[in-house]
Design a protein around this motif. Structure first.
Motif, PDB file in Angstrom:
ATOM      1  N   VAL A 114      54.899  69.059  -3.561  1.00  0.00           N
ATOM      2  CA  VAL A 114      53.714  68.211  -3.685  1.00  0.00           C
ATOM      3  C   VAL A 114      53.002  68.545  -4.990  1.00  0.00           C
ATOM      4  CG1 VAL A 114      51.525  67.495  -2.657  1.00  0.00           C
ATOM      5  CG2 VAL A 114      53.457  68.106  -1.180  1.00  0.00           C
ATOM      6  N   CYS A 115      52.697  67.509  -5.761  1.00  0.00           N
ATOM      7  CA  CYS A 115      51.954  67.659  -7.014  1.00  0.00           C
ATOM      8  C   CYS A 115      50.711  66.776  -6.930  1.00  0.00           C
ATOM      9  CB  CYS A 115      52.820  67.256  -8.207  1.00  0.00           C
ATOM     10  SG  CYS A 115      51.987  67.424  -9.801  1.00  0.00           S
ATOM     11  N   VAL A 116      49.533  67.369  -7.179  1.00  0.00           N
ATOM     12  CA  VAL A 116      48.273  66.637  -7.045  1.00  0.00           C
ATOM     13  C   VAL A 116      47.460  66.755  -8.325  1.00  0.00           C
ATOM     14  CG1 VAL A 116      46.157  66.335  -5.704  1.00  0.00           C
ATOM     15  CG2 VAL A 116      48.240  67.181  -4.569  1.00  0.00           C
ATOM     16  N   PHE A 117      47.139  65.602  -8.921  1.00  0.00           N
ATOM     17  CA  PHE A 117      46.190  65.530 -10.033  1.00  0.00           C
ATOM     18  C   PHE A 117      44.853  65.084  -9.449  1.00  0.00           C
ATOM     19  CE2 PHE A 117      49.754  65.896 -12.674  1.00  0.00           C
ATOM     20  CZ  PHE A 117      49.396  65.941 -14.017  1.00  0.00           C
ATOM     21  N   SER A 118      43.798  65.860  -9.636  1.00  0.00           N
ATOM     22  CA  SER A 118      42.482  65.442  -9.132  1.00  0.00           C
ATOM     23  C   SER A 118      41.406  65.731 -10.165  1.00  0.00           C
ATOM     24  CB  SER A 118      42.151  66.149  -7.816  1.00  0.00           C
ATOM     25  OG  SER A 118      42.165  67.551  -7.969  1.00  0.00           O
TER      26      SER A 118
ATOM     27  N   LEU B 297      42.356  66.947 -24.675  1.00  0.00           N
ATOM     28  CA  LEU B 297      41.590  67.424 -23.522  1.00  0.00           C
ATOM     29  C   LEU B 297      40.444  68.315 -23.962  1.00  0.00           C
ATOM     30  CD1 LEU B 297      44.606  68.258 -21.167  1.00  0.00           C
ATOM     31  CD2 LEU B 297      42.904  66.474 -20.745  1.00  0.00           C
ATOM     32  N   SER B 298      40.734  69.224 -24.893  1.00  0.00           N
ATOM     33  CA  SER B 298      39.723  70.165 -25.379  1.00  0.00           C
ATOM     34  C   SER B 298      38.585  69.446 -26.095  1.00  0.00           C
ATOM     35  CB  SER B 298      40.388  71.183 -26.307  1.00  0.00           C
ATOM     36  OG  SER B 298      39.449  72.107 -26.791  1.00  0.00           O
ATOM     37  N   LYS B 299      38.936  68.409 -26.834  1.00  0.00           N
ATOM     38  CA  LYS B 299      37.946  67.674 -27.615  1.00  0.00           C
ATOM     39  C   LYS B 299      36.862  67.052 -26.729  1.00  0.00           C
ATOM     40  CE  LYS B 299      37.619  64.115 -31.203  1.00  0.00           C
ATOM     41  NZ  LYS B 299      38.379  63.134 -32.029  1.00  0.00           N
ATOM     42  N   ILE B 300      37.245  66.613 -25.525  1.00  0.00           N
ATOM     43  CA  ILE B 300      36.272  65.983 -24.624  1.00  0.00           C
ATOM     44  C   ILE B 300      35.828  66.928 -23.501  1.00  0.00           C
ATOM     45  CG2 ILE B 300      37.053  63.631 -25.088  1.00  0.00           C
ATOM     46  CD1 ILE B 300      38.701  63.710 -22.566  1.00  0.00           C
ATOM     47  N   GLY B 301      36.164  68.201 -23.646  1.00  0.00           N
ATOM     48  CA  GLY B 301      35.677  69.211 -22.702  1.00  0.00           C
ATOM     49  C   GLY B 301      36.365  69.224 -21.353  1.00  0.00           C
ATOM     50  N   LEU B 302      37.609  68.798 -21.314  1.00  0.00           N
ATOM     51  CA  LEU B 302      38.369  68.822 -20.057  1.00  0.00           C
ATOM     52  C   LEU B 302      39.315  70.023 -20.053  1.00  0.00           C
ATOM     53  CD1 LEU B 302      39.325  65.081 -19.423  1.00  0.00           C
ATOM     54  CD2 LEU B 302      37.850  66.500 -18.009  1.00  0.00           C
ATOM     55  N   GLU B 303      39.066  70.961 -19.169  1.00  0.00           N
ATOM     56  CA  GLU B 303      39.886  72.159 -19.054  1.00  0.00           C
ATOM     57  C   GLU B 303      40.535  72.160 -17.670  1.00  0.00           C
ATOM     58  OE1 GLU B 303      41.625  75.480 -20.649  1.00  0.00           O
ATOM     59  OE2 GLU B 303      40.071  74.300 -21.663  1.00  0.00           O
ATOM     60  N   PRO B 304      41.821  71.829 -17.585  1.00  0.00           N
ATOM     61  CA  PRO B 304      42.447  71.734 -16.257  1.00  0.00           C
ATOM     62  C   PRO B 304      42.612  73.099 -15.590  1.00  0.00           C
ATOM     63  CG  PRO B 304      44.089  71.488 -17.984  1.00  0.00           C
ATOM     64  CD  PRO B 304      42.763  71.532 -18.667  1.00  0.00           C
ATOM     65  N   LYS B 305      42.319  73.128 -14.309  1.00  0.00           N
ATOM     66  CA  LYS B 305      42.592  74.315 -13.495  1.00  0.00           C
ATOM     67  C   LYS B 305      43.941  74.073 -12.807  1.00  0.00           C
ATOM     68  CE  LYS B 305      40.996  76.961  -9.498  1.00  0.00           C
ATOM     69  NZ  LYS B 305      39.994  77.046  -8.416  1.00  0.00           N
ATOM     70  N   ILE B 306      44.909  74.938 -13.083  1.00  0.00           N
ATOM     71  CA  ILE B 306      46.245  74.769 -12.520  1.00  0.00           C
ATOM     72  C   ILE B 306      46.450  75.739 -11.368  1.00  0.00           C
ATOM     73  CG2 ILE B 306      48.722  74.788 -12.996  1.00  0.00           C
ATOM     74  CD1 ILE B 306      48.070  74.221 -15.905  1.00  0.00           C
TER      75      ILE B 306
ATOM     76  N   GLN C 246      41.696  69.353 -11.791  1.00  0.00           N
ATOM     77  CA  GLN C 246      42.617  70.348 -11.215  1.00  0.00           C
ATOM     78  C   GLN C 246      43.986  69.742 -10.968  1.00  0.00           C
ATOM     79  OE1 GLN C 246      41.311  73.360  -8.210  1.00  0.00           O
ATOM     80  NE2 GLN C 246      42.697  72.282  -6.825  1.00  0.00           N
ATOM     81  N   ILE C 247      45.023  70.552 -11.192  1.00  0.00           N
ATOM     82  CA  ILE C 247      46.398  70.156 -10.907  1.00  0.00           C
ATOM     83  C   ILE C 247      46.999  71.190  -9.973  1.00  0.00           C
ATOM     84  CG2 ILE C 247      48.677  69.617 -11.844  1.00  0.00           C
ATOM     85  CD1 ILE C 247      47.310  69.044 -14.524  1.00  0.00           C
ATOM     86  N   GLU C 248      47.551  70.715  -8.843  1.00  0.00           N
ATOM     87  CA  GLU C 248      48.144  71.617  -7.854  1.00  0.00           C
ATOM     88  C   GLU C 248      49.635  71.351  -7.700  1.00  0.00           C
ATOM     89  OE1 GLU C 248      45.642  72.301  -4.124  1.00  0.00           O
ATOM     90  OE2 GLU C 248      44.832  70.398  -4.886  1.00  0.00           O
ATOM     91  N   LEU C 249      50.383  72.423  -7.496  1.00  0.00           N
ATOM     92  CA  LEU C 249      51.804  72.337  -7.176  1.00  0.00           C
ATOM     93  C   LEU C 249      52.080  73.273  -6.010  1.00  0.00           C
ATOM     94  CD1 LEU C 249      53.621  72.403 -10.649  1.00  0.00           C
ATOM     95  CD2 LEU C 249      53.879  70.633  -8.923  1.00  0.00           C
ATOM     96  N   TYR C 250      52.605  72.707  -4.927  1.00  0.00           N
ATOM     97  CA  TYR C 250      52.907  73.561  -3.778  1.00  0.00           C
ATOM     98  C   TYR C 250      54.021  72.945  -2.944  1.00  0.00           C
ATOM     99  CZ  TYR C 250      49.813  70.273  -1.285  1.00  0.00           C
ATOM    100  OH  TYR C 250      49.224  69.141  -0.767  1.00  0.00           O
TER     101      TYR C 250
END
Length: 296
Positions: free
Chosen positions: A228-232, A172-181, A217-221
């Protein structure tokens, strides 16, 4: 009086004999029909003119069993065709990296030291691609042919997600993807199989790595009793047919140049179904979201 009783008993005996003969004849008729059906693989249904409940129940049980066997046979044929298609497609996909590997192996002999290191690195990457393809192929085949249900346990989902994210962080880091959790409670629990849930997260992350871009972004609520888990994430592909995203061999990159097997999201769908998780894909304003509802 005695004569009347004898007469009644005689009539009753004659009646019972006729009933017995009629029932015996009908049973033999049913037997002949069953033998005909089996010998000729006929779809003819067994008929009976006698309304004798035990016999009618036997006929009903036979027909029910026959329908069940027919459904199993159709399912078997479908699985057989699926496996044939899988083999055909995976053979096509493996041929590309294999041809590339053969080419670089031939160039190794005449290459200088620096080029050899470069070629070996490319060969290693191609071999990794093939390993991922074969792994997906074997897992998908196993899911299609194995009816044994997963053992589900109520447990926290967030730690599993963190484990998978950590293992994929370099890519993820190599291609500049930083997930917001975004997680309202790290102890939120759902009924899952831990190993298979990790596999779902892995495939979703690989999908992001291949086709996604920021924002990610990844959400858990909690939603009522469920989790509910959402990958967007933003999508790089110009056009994605969201209604086909869980189909076998569907790829957003129709050139198939990304060395994927096209089975990743189909595996996600199957794994979710086996864990009673509802999953759907949505696209809005260039953002694709995978929404999973996990039973809590």
């Amino acid at each position: 009086m005695v004569e009347l009783i004898v007469l009644i008993l005689a009539i009753l005996c004659v009646y019972l004999i006729f009933k017995y003969m009629g029932l015996k004849k009908e049973i033999m008729s049913c037997q002949d029909q069953i033998e005909y059906i089996q010998e000729n693989n006929s779809s003819m249904r067994i008929s009976s003119s006698v309304r004798y409940k035990p016999l009618l129940k036997i006929i009903k049980l036979f027909e029910t069993q026959r329908e069940d066997n027919k459904s199993l046979y159709v399912k078997h044929l479908h699985q057989e065709e699926t496996i044939k298609e899988l083999i055909s497609n995976i053979s096509h996909d493996i041929r590309t990296p294999l041809t590339s590997i053969q080419g670089y192996v031939e160039m190794l002999e005449s290459a200088n030291r620096d080029k050899q290191v470069q070629y070996i690195d490319i060969i290693t990457k191609r071999l990794n691609d093939m390993e991922i393809m074969l792994d997906s192929f074997f897992l998908y085949t196993k899911l299609q042919t194995q009816n044994k249900p997963f053992i589900l346990e109520k447990q926290p989902v967030y730690p599993l997600l963190c484990d998978v994210l950590l293992s994929y962080y370099p890519q993820l880091s190599k291609i500049g993807l930083e997930p917001k959790i975004v997680c309202e409670d790290e102890n939120l629990e759902g009924y899952i199989n831990a190993d298979q849930m990790k596999r779902v997260f892995q495939n979703l992350l690989m999908n992001v790595i291949r086709y996604g871009s920021m924002p990610f972004q990844i959400e858990l609520y909690r939603k009522e009793k469920d989790l509910v888990c959402v990958f967007s994430n933003a999508i790089k592909a110009e056009h994605i047919e969201v209604e086909h995203i869980f189909d076998r061999f569907y790829q957003a990159d129709h050139s198939r140049s990304n060395n994927g097997s096209g089975l990743g999201m189909a595996i996600v769908k199957d794994l979710c179904e086996k864990m009673n998780i509802v999953i759907e894909a949505q696209i809005e304003c260039g953002i694709i979201s995978f929404v999973m509802i996990i039973r809590g």
